[in-house]
Write an enzyme that holds these catalytic residues in place. Structure first.
Site, PDB file in Angstrom:
ATOM      1  N   TYR A 118     -19.309 195.880 -57.833  1.00 32.16           N
ATOM      2  CA  TYR A 118     -18.432 194.349 -56.766  1.00 32.16           C
ATOM      3  C   TYR A 118     -17.442 194.702 -57.726  1.00 32.16           C
ATOM      4  O   TYR A 118     -17.690 195.148 -59.514  1.00 32.16           O
ATOM      5  CB  TYR A 118     -19.708 193.108 -57.329  1.00 32.16           C
ATOM      6  CG  TYR A 118     -20.363 193.303 -56.460  1.00 32.16           C
ATOM      7  CD1 TYR A 118     -21.086 193.742 -55.660  1.00 32.16           C
ATOM      8  CD2 TYR A 118     -21.479 192.153 -57.067  1.00 32.16           C
ATOM      9  CE1 TYR A 118     -22.490 194.007 -54.934  1.00 32.16           C
ATOM     10  CE2 TYR A 118     -22.704 192.541 -56.661  1.00 32.16           C
ATOM     11  CZ  TYR A 118     -23.018 192.442 -55.355  1.00 32.16           C
ATOM     12  OH  TYR A 118     -24.640 192.832 -55.024  1.00 32.16           O
ATOM     13  N   LEU A 168     -27.379 182.695 -46.606  1.00 27.12           N
ATOM     14  CA  LEU A 168     -26.463 182.228 -45.171  1.00 27.12           C
ATOM     15  C   LEU A 168     -25.935 182.783 -44.416  1.00 27.12           C
ATOM     16  O   LEU A 168     -24.843 182.410 -43.808  1.00 27.12           O
ATOM     17  CB  LEU A 168     -25.520 181.299 -46.059  1.00 27.12           C
ATOM     18  CG  LEU A 168     -25.942 179.813 -47.413  1.00 27.12           C
ATOM     19  CD1 LEU A 168     -25.031 179.378 -48.229  1.00 27.12           C
ATOM     20  CD2 LEU A 168     -27.178 178.666 -46.998  1.00 27.12           C
ATOM     21  N   LEU A 227     -24.453 180.467 -41.547  1.00 24.32           N
ATOM     22  CA  LEU A 227     -25.376 179.630 -41.167  1.00 24.32           C
ATOM     23  C   LEU A 227     -24.644 178.531 -42.191  1.00 24.32           C
ATOM     24  O   LEU A 227     -25.441 177.332 -42.475  1.00 24.32           O
ATOM     25  CB  LEU A 227     -26.141 179.633 -41.836  1.00 24.32           C
ATOM     26  CG  LEU A 227     -27.605 181.081 -41.657  1.00 24.32           C
ATOM     27  CD1 LEU A 227     -28.480 181.333 -42.445  1.00 24.32           C
ATOM     28  CD2 LEU A 227     -27.901 180.424 -40.526  1.00 24.32           C
ATOM     29  N   PRO A 281     -21.103 194.021 -37.535  1.00 25.85           N
ATOM     30  CA  PRO A 281     -21.644 193.742 -36.147  1.00 25.85           C
ATOM     31  C   PRO A 281     -21.415 192.049 -35.644  1.00 25.85           C
ATOM     32  O   PRO A 281     -21.509 191.682 -33.992  1.00 25.85           O
ATOM     33  CB  PRO A 281     -22.083 194.428 -35.123  1.00 25.85           C
ATOM     34  CG  PRO A 281     -22.394 195.549 -36.438  1.00 25.85           C
ATOM     35  CD  PRO A 281     -22.527 194.845 -37.803  1.00 25.85           C
TER      36      PRO A 281
END
Length: 368
Positions: A99, A249, A254, A275
């Site tokens: 990261y 989420l 969400l 996608p």
């Protein structure tokens, strides 16, 4: 913390207007957190991952987006978010060497420098990145495992990693060799517990036979359900391995904050490699989201809280790690620990099914 009491605190917000819902949610969540004692972290539920002694908060904090992939960085707010998480009793902090690349571990390390004893640090190796940010494949060779561990310890500024995951399975290296090297790190005192990420049932079994695996981290949410159908969830339960749900989420789908007018920008990784956020798929998934919103509005809570409560209700061996780089969303996520779904609500959510479209455009790195 007793969850699900009919006389419990009211976490509700008025759903009459979506805009008003979003504006007032942070203040309402903060009041509700105070009512259940979560503002001080004193009542945060703890859950066990595996049978080797690893115990963490019922909800964790994913830190990836603080350094890369999802929009712009704000290190000051990110550090404040980590500190706020610890205040709320969220002690399970997730990062990885890739990261940033490499900068997220430094950020997390700086944030927990003076409060190491309050944090369970999870980090990962295996996804190779160049200093220029290039992606260079997956590496599970034993010498690479050892090198990565030492580098992560240095960047984090700690002398032992609490939970060390193989981020992706190297299909060219026997898992026994990789986990054997990881086990050596436990013996050396550099790592406490071992984990895998996005591993198949067969790989999990082989790895667990070499050294106990405490946790499997894999994508799982209302919109991503493959672990239910491909035997992964059943396997970890059989072996006594904890389950850590990343992207609980749906990478923001969400939360109810993404729509066709407020989609991620062109530089956001979701619009480049995922996608589910593209074209007609996004439209279809927003339609699915309406069903989640319906449950949330009936309970007068946020869609994200419903999605997290659905995961938390799967059992005390499941720990979601929603990612955020802002305190207001962290507080909303933590509020989900006090939301209980009725059997009827769970059935309605179960019936929604997975999102439309692949979760990654290139699925080759996923162990199947």
């Amino acid at each position: 913390m007793a969850r699900g009491s009919a006389a419990g605190p009211d976490l509700r917000v008025r759903p009459s207007r979506v805009g008003r819902h979003r504006r007032t949610l942070a203040g309402t969540t903060r009041r509700a957190l105070g009512e259940v004692g979560l503002l001080s972290g004193e009542h945060m539920e703890k859950r066990k991952l595996g049978t080797q002694g690893l115990e963490v908060s019922a909800i964790g904090l994913g830190c990836m987006g603080m350094s890369e992939f999802y929009g712009t960085r704000d290190d000051v707010e990110s550090v404040a978010t980590i500190h706020r998480a610890l205040e709320l009793g969220v002690n399970f902090v997730d990062t990885a060497d890739m990261y940033g690349p490499f900068t997220n571990e430094k950020l997390v390390g700086s944030a927990i420098m003076d409060r190491r004893d309050k944090v369970v640090i999870a980090t990962k190796f295996g996804n190779m990145r160049g200093e220029d940010g290039s992606f260079q494949g997956v590496n599970g060779r034993p010498d690479y495992v050892r090198k990565c561990c030492d580098a992560s310890l240095e960047r984090l500024g700690i002398d032992r990693i609490d939970l060390y995951y193989q981020h992706r399975v190297d299909k060219n290296v026997p898992i026994e060799d990789t986990v054997g090297a990881m086990a050596e790190l436990v013996t050396a005192g550099k790592v406490r517990f071992l984990g895998l990420s996005e591993a198949s049932s067969a790989t999990i079994r082989r790895a667990h036979a070499v050294h106990p695996i405490s946790a499997l981290q894999t994508e799982y949410s209302l919109f991503e359900r493959h672990v239910e159908t491909d035997g992964i969830f059943a396997t970890v339960r059989e072996l006594g391995i904890g389950f850590v749900a990343y992207s609980p989420l749906g990478r923001g789908l969400l939360t109810g904050t993404i729509d066709e007018q407020n989609a991620p920008g062109p530089g956001d990784v979701r619009m480049q490699r995922m996608p589910r956020f593209m074209g007609e798929n996004l439209k279809a998934n927003l339609t699915l989201l309406e069903k989640v919103k319906g449950v949330a509005e009936a309970k007068r809570v946020a869609p994200a809280q419903v999605a997290l409560a659905w995961l938390l209700g799967h059992g005390n061996d499941v720990v979601p790690i929603p990612g955020t780089k802002k305190r207001k969303w962290l507080e909303q996520n933590v509020g989900a620990t006090a939301v209980t779904l009725s059997p009827e609500e769970r059935m309605a959510l179960d019936a929604i099914g997975p999102a439309i479209g692949l979760r990654y455009a290139d699925m080759r790195a996923i162990d199947t």
